[in-house]
Design an enzyme around this catalytic site. Structure first.
Site, PDB file in Angstrom:
ATOM      1  N   ASP A 124      11.079   1.634  44.613  1.00  0.00           N
ATOM      2  CA  ASP A 124      10.564   0.312  44.963  1.00  0.00           C
ATOM      3  C   ASP A 124       9.970   0.365  46.384  1.00  0.00           C
ATOM      4  OD1 ASP A 124      11.694  -0.406  42.559  1.00  0.00           O
ATOM      5  OD2 ASP A 124      13.604  -0.960  43.472  1.00  0.00           O
TER       6      ASP A 124
ATOM      7  N   GLU B  47       4.816   6.969  36.384  1.00  0.00           N
ATOM      8  CA  GLU B  47       3.656   7.787  36.757  1.00  0.00           C
ATOM      9  C   GLU B  47       2.571   7.704  35.676  1.00  0.00           C
ATOM     10  OE1 GLU B  47       4.890  11.664  37.892  1.00  0.00           O
ATOM     11  OE2 GLU B  47       2.866  12.428  38.169  1.00  0.00           O
TER      12      GLU B  47
HETATM   13  C1  LIG Z   1      10.046   1.686  39.808  1.00  0.00           C
HETATM   14  S1  LIG Z   1      11.397   2.339  38.948  1.00  0.00           S
HETATM   15  C2  LIG Z   1      10.913   4.053  38.708  1.00  0.00           C
HETATM   16  C3  LIG Z   1      11.703   4.735  37.629  1.00  0.00           C
HETATM   17  C4  LIG Z   1      11.392   6.231  37.441  1.00  0.00           C
HETATM   18  N1  LIG Z   1      11.759   6.977  38.619  1.00  0.00           N
HETATM   19  C5  LIG Z   1       9.943   6.441  37.098  1.00  0.00           C
HETATM   20  O1  LIG Z   1       9.211   6.958  37.955  1.00  0.00           O
HETATM   21  O2  LIG Z   1       9.537   6.130  35.978  1.00  0.00           O
HETATM   22  C6  LIG Z   1      12.627   2.468  40.212  1.00  0.00           C
HETATM   23  C7  LIG Z   1      14.005   2.718  39.655  1.00  0.00           C
HETATM   24  O3  LIG Z   1      14.886   3.007  40.730  1.00  0.00           O
HETATM   25  C8  LIG Z   1      16.087   2.274  40.565  1.00  0.00           C
HETATM   26  N2  LIG Z   1      16.603   2.064  41.922  1.00  0.00           N
HETATM   27  C9  LIG Z   1      16.006   1.373  42.920  1.00  0.00           C
HETATM   28  N3  LIG Z   1      16.754   1.385  44.032  1.00  0.00           N
HETATM   29  C10 LIG Z   1      17.854   2.118  43.740  1.00  0.00           C
HETATM   30  C11 LIG Z   1      18.996   2.498  44.481  1.00  0.00           C
HETATM   31  N4  LIG Z   1      19.168   2.101  45.750  1.00  0.00           N
HETATM   32  N5  LIG Z   1      19.934   3.261  43.882  1.00  0.00           N
HETATM   33  C12 LIG Z   1      19.787   3.650  42.588  1.00  0.00           C
HETATM   34  N6  LIG Z   1      18.717   3.309  41.822  1.00  0.00           N
HETATM   35  C13 LIG Z   1      17.754   2.567  42.393  1.00  0.00           C
HETATM   36  C14 LIG Z   1      15.670   0.998  39.857  1.00  0.00           C
HETATM   37  O4  LIG Z   1      16.752   0.408  39.149  1.00  0.00           O
HETATM   38  C15 LIG Z   1      14.580   1.529  38.918  1.00  0.00           C
HETATM   39  O5  LIG Z   1      15.097   1.940  37.685  1.00  0.00           O
END
Ligand SMILES: C[S@@+](CC[C@H](N)C(=O)[O-])C[C@H]1O[C@@H](n2cnc3c(N)ncnc32)[C@H](O)[C@@H]1O
Length: 237
Positions: free
Chosen positions: A121, A198
């Site tokens: 994020d 991606e």
């Molecule tokens: C935008 S999605 C991207 C998912 C995957 N990495 C992709 O590229 O398809 C971001 C993911 O990171 C997780 N996430 C965000 N902040 C996090 C944190 N502090 N600890 C663990 N997971 C986190 C969210 O729940 C979400 O599933």
């Protein structure tokens, strides 16, 4: 990002993935390889925010000798990722359902070889840079558990987050290498494993940014750099 709806039968389906899941990850702190039934000298890669787990699944398939641990705080996403690992019969892919903030509680000193952060994020609209997973306080936290020559492989679609991250790496004692602002049209594309997000961004024509950051030694430490950092992910380990 829209929140995923709670999955039906979340508890029973999570229990069915128990070979891939640790209810209390901090109990494995310092001996993950043993807890996962992996050789003591194997490499350990950790992915933060694995989402639905496509990247984790393919990484674990391509690197059966690596102990791969994926962290995801959203229970429904984590469940889908674990079910991928279970259905693929992977013996080297494990999950932590929790927040990256718990990193030093999950892992011990020198335990982790590499960290992947994919499309985290950006926290740009809210202007909360301290929440970004590449903010210097997070980088210092990762340092606590990484081995000599440890690396962070970071990908994003977001230009301001990428610029911010390059600055944070440099300011926190990480050497940036293999930098590209258009991964899919770069020399590294052939070996790149795409994540769910991606592929979505690529379909929209958004260039993917990528950097590998190598941990430099702090005063009094020595670190051997991994010279093959950007080689084919499938061959250089
Ligand atoms: C935008 S999605 C991207 C998912 C995957 N990495 C992709 O590229 O398809 C971001 C993911 O990171 C997780 N996430 C965000 N902040 C996090 C944190 N502090 N600890 C663990 N997971 C986190 C969210 O729940 C979400 O599933």
């Amino acid at each position: 990002m829209a929140r995923m709806r709670k999955k039906k039968n979340l508890i029973s389906r999570t229990e069915a993935c128990s070979d891939h899941f640790f209810e209390d990850p901090s109990a494995n702190r310092g001996h993950w390889r043993e807890a996962c039934g992996m050789p003591e000298d194997c490499r350990m890669f950790v992915e933060i925010g694995c989402g639905k787990g496509l990247f984790a699944e393919n990484m674990a398939k391509n690197h059966p000798d690596v102990c791969y641990v994926a962290i995801e705080r959203e229970p429904s996403c984590c469940l889908l990722a674990m079910e991928k690992a279970k259905n693929a019969g992977l013996r080297n892919l494990f999950f932590i359902r929790g927040d990256a903030l718990g990193f030093p509680e999950y892992f011990g000193e020198n335990e982790v070889d590499r960290i992947y952060i994919n499309f985290c994020d950006p926290w740009t609209r809210q202007n909360k840079p301290k929440r970004r997973l590449t903010y210097r306080a997070f980088l210092d936290m990762y340092r606590q558990v990484m081995k000599e020559g440890g690396q962070i492989h970071f990908k994003t679609d977001n230009d301001p987050l990428f610029d911010f991250s390059l600055e944070e790496f440099e300011a926190s004692g990480w050497k940036t290498t293999c930098v590209t602002r258009d991964l899919h049209h770069s020399e590294w594309d052939k070996e790149n494993i795409r994540t769910e997000f991606e592929s979505k961004y690529a379909e929209q024509g958004i260039p993917i940014k990528r950097v590998v950051a190598e941990m430099l030694p702090k005063k009094g430490e020595s670190v051997h750099s991994d010279e093959n950092a950007c080689e084919n992910d499938a061959t250089h380990i």
